[in-house]
Design a protein around this motif. Structure first.
Motif, short mmCIF file in Angstrom:
data_model
loop_
_atom_site.label_atom_id
_atom_site.label_comp_id
_atom_site.label_asym_id
_atom_site.label_seq_id
_atom_site.Cartn_x
_atom_site.Cartn_y
_atom_site.Cartn_z
N ASP A 178 117.43 35.64 49.26
CA ASP A 178 118.64 35.05 50.32
C ASP A 178 118.09 34.35 51.09
N GLU A 182 119.28 30.29 52.52
CA GLU A 182 118.82 29.92 54.04
C GLU A 182 118.99 28.46 54.22
N THR A 191 115.03 35.40 59.00
CA THR A 191 116.65 35.56 59.50
C THR A 191 117.41 37.03 59.03
N VAL A 192 116.49 36.60 57.65
CA VAL A 192 117.39 37.98 56.85
C VAL A 192 117.31 38.76 57.03
N GLU A 194 115.83 40.13 60.18
CA GLU A 194 116.57 40.75 60.97
C GLU A 194 117.98 41.27 60.88
N ARG A 195 118.83 40.37 60.27
CA ARG A 195 120.16 41.12 59.94
C ARG A 195 119.75 42.72 59.45
N LEU A 196 118.75 42.59 58.11
CA LEU A 196 118.49 43.77 57.13
C LEU A 196 117.99 44.97 58.25
N ARG A 198 118.55 45.08 61.95
CA ARG A 198 118.74 45.63 63.10
C ARG A 198 119.49 46.58 63.28
N ASP A 199 120.31 47.53 62.50
CA ASP A 199 121.30 48.69 62.41
C ASP A 199 119.87 49.37 62.14
N ASP A 221 124.54 45.97 52.20
CA ASP A 221 125.16 46.39 53.49
C ASP A 221 124.32 47.73 54.10
N ARG A 223 124.13 48.40 57.12
CA ARG A 223 125.12 49.44 58.02
C ARG A 223 125.98 50.88 57.83
#
Length: 356
Positions: A178, A182, A191-192, A194-196, A198-199, A221, A223
């Motif tokens: 991933d 980018e 970036t990857v 942080e997206r992973l 974050r939750d 996924d 979340r």
């Protein structure tokens, strides 16, 4: 400091910057402070006050290695155009022109000058290297072995809350893939990740969860994985919240001198409200018992008690129950308690009421 010529022409500041750098890139003595530098002026004044002339502070650039780097946007297109139009044999030699790094390996001085650099500036840079983009395998190695890895930074962040995580090999490969998509080099890893995470960062610190595993499905996924993790640890979460009620009681006693004994149904009510309203136990208790100690002082003055039982009714209506305690203490009754059913209390009040 350089750009390809366009409709608006070359950057007007580029030539001046390059000219100023020419002297630095040769063996010369360079002043560390300019004449307009406030710090340099202050040092010169202090030296003059001590009775001497200010000594120039310089550095020799003979042994300084200058490295000039940049993205050089559109330079590859410029070189590709020159190659395809002027060297027909190159196109038929089996070499591909799709890889920008391969094309840039054929860059010439004329290409760089046409791009926007001054010939004198380019002449002082004899070694030119075209960097190839990082592949997924490179990004994987950076993620796992580089000094100051962003992955280790996330580990340290979670460790601050007593939480650890494990990544499967498939998950590491997916992160590298991933990040490669980018197209921003190693920065794509941040970036990857942080997206992973974050939750996980927002949901887990206030729970009883102390470890979790990252798989390829988690990256697809995150979340949903967080929700499943919270659901699987719901009872442990309730135990943690219940412990926070006890912590609040200790803090209340330490600050105000009154012992609050929370019943099981009171703790359950607080935990339910905390989960429903997504607020911490401490925030709920501070809101409900903010001025509670003032009323308890009145009650304690008349009853001599410093221990009070907090049941579900107090949680639902703290001000109303405290008011009742104060009234009963003025009547000279025993230590107020919410254990007596409201119907029995009303009947007792009716029997004691004055009759005409």
């Amino acid at each position: 400091i350089a750009s390809a010529g366009g409709i608006q022409g070359r950057d007007v500041s580029g030539r001046g910057v390059q000219t100023n750098l020419l002297k630095l890139m040769e063996e010369t003595e360079v002043n560390l402070h300019s004449q307009t530098d406030i710090l340099g002026q202050m040092q010169a004044v202090m030296e003059m006050q001590r009775g001497g002339r200010p000594r120039p502070r310089t550095i020799n650039t003979r042994h300084i290695l200058f490295i000039v780097s940049g993205a050089f946007d559109k330079l590859a297109d410029q070189v590709r155009k020159r190659i395809t139009s002027g060297q027909i044999g190159f196109a038929h030699s089996g070499q591909t022109l799709d890889d920008d790094a391969e094309v840039l390996s054929h860059v010439e001085t004329a290409d760089i000058v046409k791009y926007g650099f001054e010939p004198e500036f380019v002449g002082r840079l004899p070694v030119r290297v075209a960097c190839h983009p990082l592949k997924p395998a490179d990004l994987r190695e950076i993620l796992l072995t580089s000094e100051g890895s962003v992955l280790n930074q996330y580990r340290e962040d979670f460790a601050g809350y007593g939480i650890d995580f494990e990544l499967t090999d498939d998950a590491v490969d997916r992160i590298a893939e991933d990040a490669y998509k980018e197209g921003t080099g190693a920065r794509g890893l941040l970036t990857v990740l942080e997206r992973l995470f974050r939750d996980f960062k927002f949901e887990l610190p206030s729970t009883a969860i102390r470890s979790f595993k990252i798989t390829r499905a988690t990256i697809d996924d995150p979340r949903s994985e967080v929700k499943a993790l919270l659901k699987a640890n719901s009872q442990a979460q309730r135990d943690v919240l219940a412990a926070e009620v006890a912590d609040f009681a200790k803090r209340f006693q330490r600050e105000h001198g009154f012992e609050l004994q929370f019943t099981d149904d009171a703790i359950e009510a607080l935990v339910d409200e905390s989960l429903e309203r997504d607020k911490t136990i401490r925030a709920l208790c501070e809101a409900k018992f903010n001025d509670f100690h003032h009323g308890l002082k009145l009650v304690s003055r008349h009853t001599g008690s410093s221990t009070f039982t907090i049941d579900r009714r107090v949680i639902l209506d703290p001000e109303g129950e405290l008011s009742r305690w104060v009234v009963e203490s003025f009547k000279g009754g025993e230590t107020p308690s919410s254990d007596t059913p409201r119907g029995d209390r009303d009947a007792a009040d009716s029997d004691n009421a004055p009759h005409a």
